[in-house]
Scaffold this active site. Structure first.
Site, PDB file in Angstrom:
ATOM      1  N   GLY A  71       0.790  -1.219   0.000  1.00 43.52           N
ATOM      2  CA  GLY A  71       0.000   0.000   0.000  1.00 43.52           C
ATOM      3  C   GLY A  71       0.822   1.268   0.000  1.00 43.52           C
ATOM      4  O   GLY A  71       0.466   2.255  -0.663  1.00 43.52           O
ATOM      5  N   ASN A 152      -7.162   3.594   9.724  1.00 46.62           N
ATOM      6  CA  ASN A 152      -6.472   2.436  10.294  1.00 46.62           C
ATOM      7  C   ASN A 152      -6.362   2.475  11.811  1.00 46.62           C
ATOM      8  O   ASN A 152      -6.139   1.446  12.442  1.00 46.62           O
ATOM      9  CB  ASN A 152      -5.074   2.296   9.682  1.00 46.62           C
ATOM     10  CG  ASN A 152      -4.207   3.517   9.933  1.00 46.62           C
ATOM     11  OD1 ASN A 152      -4.587   4.639   9.569  1.00 46.62           O
ATOM     12  ND2 ASN A 152      -3.052   3.332  10.539  1.00 46.62           N
ATOM     13  N   GLN A 180      -7.210  -0.650   4.448  1.00 50.20           N
ATOM     14  CA  GLN A 180      -7.938  -1.318   5.534  1.00 50.20           C
ATOM     15  C   GLN A 180      -9.320  -1.794   5.108  1.00 50.20           C
ATOM     16  O   GLN A 180     -10.014  -2.462   5.883  1.00 50.20           O
ATOM     17  CB  GLN A 180      -8.080  -0.361   6.730  1.00 50.20           C
ATOM     18  CG  GLN A 180      -6.785  -0.034   7.435  1.00 50.20           C
ATOM     19  CD  GLN A 180      -6.216  -1.201   8.224  1.00 50.20           C
ATOM     20  OE1 GLN A 180      -6.902  -2.177   8.522  1.00 50.20           O
ATOM     21  NE2 GLN A 180      -4.936  -1.114   8.568  1.00 50.20           N
ATOM     22  N   HIS A 202      -1.428  -8.181   2.865  1.00 49.94           N
ATOM     23  CA  HIS A 202      -1.297  -8.701   4.230  1.00 49.94           C
ATOM     24  C   HIS A 202      -2.379  -8.186   5.172  1.00 49.94           C
ATOM     25  O   HIS A 202      -2.468  -8.624   6.321  1.00 49.94           O
ATOM     26  CB  HIS A 202       0.103  -8.408   4.799  1.00 49.94           C
ATOM     27  CG  HIS A 202       0.341  -6.988   5.189  1.00 49.94           C
ATOM     28  ND1 HIS A 202       0.351  -6.577   6.498  1.00 49.94           N
ATOM     29  CD2 HIS A 202       0.609  -5.884   4.442  1.00 49.94           C
ATOM     30  CE1 HIS A 202       0.609  -5.280   6.548  1.00 49.94           C
ATOM     31  NE2 HIS A 202       0.769  -4.833   5.321  1.00 49.94           N
ATOM     32  N   CYS A 328       2.878   1.093  12.201  1.00 46.74           N
ATOM     33  CA  CYS A 328       3.965   1.789  11.512  1.00 46.74           C
ATOM     34  C   CYS A 328       4.666   2.777  12.427  1.00 46.74           C
ATOM     35  O   CYS A 328       5.732   3.288  12.101  1.00 46.74           O
ATOM     36  CB  CYS A 328       3.427   2.508  10.275  1.00 46.74           C
ATOM     37  SG  CYS A 328       2.579   1.413   9.121  1.00 46.74           S
TER      38      CYS A 328
END
Length: 381
Positions: A71, A152, A180, A202, A328
C-alpha cells in the site's frame, strides 16, 4: 500461556491455503515473467490471470491494476504521479490519514511547492462534506482529494460514494487509501467514481510485500523506479509472482466469505464493547469505532479512563497482542497523530488501545481480554 492476537489492522495471519498455493508456485513457477521462453511465459500467464481475477472483484479492466510492493508504494506512486505527471497543484486531505499519504504529501509540497488543504475533523474524526464541497468549488487549480476509506487507527468509515460524487462534480481527482477496506468491503468502481485506490495483501490474510494500485482507465502512470518496463511501463521491477498469486487467492477467499465473516467479527467486536462498558463506567471509544454501522467491524479504538504507559506491555505479558495505534509508528514516542488531531489535551493523555479482529479471533479470546481488565480494574488506579 495462550497467545491472543488482536492486532489484525497491523497485519493478518496468512491463510493456510494461500501458503500452500505460494509454496507450490515457488517449486514449479520460477520463471521471470519478462522472459520469452516457456518458463517465462508460464509465469507471465499466471501474473496476468491473477490481474484479471483481481480486477473482476472491482468491476474494472485488468489494465487498470498495477502490482506493487504494498500500500505504501501504491500511495506514493499515485500521489507523485498526480503532481509530476498530471499537473496537480493542490491536494486536499486531512491530518488523520496514514503516514504513507501524509508524509508523501508533505514531501511533494517541499519539493514542488504544491498547496495542501487540510480539511477539519470533528470530535469523532469525521470530515464535513459541505466543507469539502466548498473547498473544491472555490479551488481554481488542478486538485486531487486523498481521503482514506477506513481509518487504520479509529476505524471510521468515509462516506466514499458521497465523496467521490463531490469530487466528480467539481472536476477533482479522487484517491482513496483503501488498504484497511479491501478484502472487508465490496467496492464496484463502476458505481463509485474513484480515480485511484490502493491495497495491501497482508491486510486480508495474504502475504506481506505485495499490493496493488488501481488507476482509472485514461490516466497515465509513470514509474518511480527506472530500469524496466514491467507493469505496462508503470512500475519497473520483476513481478513478485508467488506473492501476487497469494494475494489473488487471499482476495478470492475474502470476497467469498465476506458476508459470513462480517457477521461473525461484528459479534466479536460487540462482545468486547459490551464487556468493557460493564467493567469501566467512564470508558470512551475513539472516533466512531464503537458505532457498528459507522466504523469498520475489524477495529475498536478504546480510550480508558486512566493513564497507564505500561498497559500495552502488561497486556503482552498476559499473552494479548494489541496496539496503541498504527503499527507503523511502533517505537515512536510521539503518540498517535490521528488521536492528536481531534482529542483535547486531557483525553489525549489517557491511555488508548487499538484492538483489531479477524475471522480467526475467537470469542474465548475476548473473554480472556475482559478477564485481564476485570483483574486490572480491581487495582487502585
Amino acid at each position: 500461556m495462550e497467545k491472543i492476537y488482536l492486532d489484525n489492522a497491523a497485519t493478518t495471519p496468512i491463510l493456510p491455503e494461500v501458503i500452500e498455493l505460494m509454496a507450490d508456485s515457488m517449486r514449479v513457477n520460477f520463471g521471470n515473467p519478462s522472459s520469452t521462453h516457456q518458463f517465462g511465459r508460464t509465469a507471465k500467464v499466471a501474473v496476468e490471470t491473477a490481474r484479471k481475477n483481481i480486477a473482476k472483484h472491482f468491476n474494472v479492466s485488468a489494465r487498470e491494476i498495477i502490482f506493487t510492493a504494498g500500500g505504501t508504494e501504491a500511495d506514493n506512486l499515485i500521489l507523485q504521479n498526480a503532481v509530476v505527471d498530471l499537473g496537480v497543484e493542490t491536494i486536499v486531505t486531512t491530518k488523520i490519514e496514514h503516514h504513507a499519504v501524509l508524509h508523501t504529501v508533505e514531501f511533494l509540497k517541499s519539493k514542488y511547492g504544491i498547496n495542501i488543504v487540510y480539511l477539519s475533523v470533528n470530535d469523532d474524526g469525521e470530515i464535513d462534506l459541505d466543507e469539502l464541497a466548498d473547498v473544491l468549488t472555490n479551488e481554481q487549480t488542478k486538485t486531487l482529494v486523498t481521503l482514506m476509506w477506513v481509518n487504520n487507527e479509529i476505524g471510521n468509515l468515509l462516506p466514499i460514494k458521497e465523496v467521490a460524487q463531490i469530487c466528480k462534480s467539481n472536476g477533482a481527482l479522487f484517491h482513496s487509501d483503501t488498504v484497511q477496506a479491501i478484502g472487508h468491503y465490496a467496492l464496484d468502481l463502476k458505481e463509485v467514481p474513484v480515480d485511484f485506490i490502493t491495497a495491501s495483501a497482508h491486510k486480508f490474510h495474504g502475504p506481506k510485500g505485495v499490493g496493488f494500485a488501481y488507476v482509472k482507465k485514461g490516466i497515465s502512470v509513470f514509474p518511480m523506479l527506472h530500469g524496466g518496463d514491467q507493469e505496462g511501463g508503470s512500475r519497473s521491477s520483476t513481478e513478485n509472482v508467488h506473492s501476487i498469486l497469494g494475494m489473488e487467492k487471499a482476495l478470492d477467499v475474502a470476497m467469498e466469505r465476506i458476508e459470513k465473516d462480517t457477521i461473525y467479527i461484528k459479534g466479536v467486536k460487540k462482545q468486547l464493547i459490551d464487556g468493557l462498558r460493564k467493567l469501566f463506567s467512564e470508558i470512551q471509544f475513539n472516533g466512531l469505532s464503537n458505532e457498528m454501522e459507522m466504523s469498520t467491524y475489524t477495529v475498536l479504538s478504546v480510550r480508558f479512563p486512566f493513564t497507564d504507559k505500561m498497559l500495552l506491555f502488561n497486556l503482552d505479558l498476559f499473552g494479548i497482542s494489541a496496539s496503541g495505534g498504527s503499527a507503523c509508528q511502533s517505537g515512536s514516542n510521539k503518540g498517535s497523530h490521528v488521536l492528536d488531531a481531534f482529542l483535547n489535551e486531557h483525553d489525549a493523555e489517557k491511555t488508548s488501545v487499538r484492538f483489531s479482529f479477524s475471522r480467526f479471533t475467537k470469542k474465548e479470546d475476548i473473554d480472556s481480554v475482559l478477564s485481564f481488565f476485570e483483574n486490572f480494574n480491581k487495582k487502585d488506579i
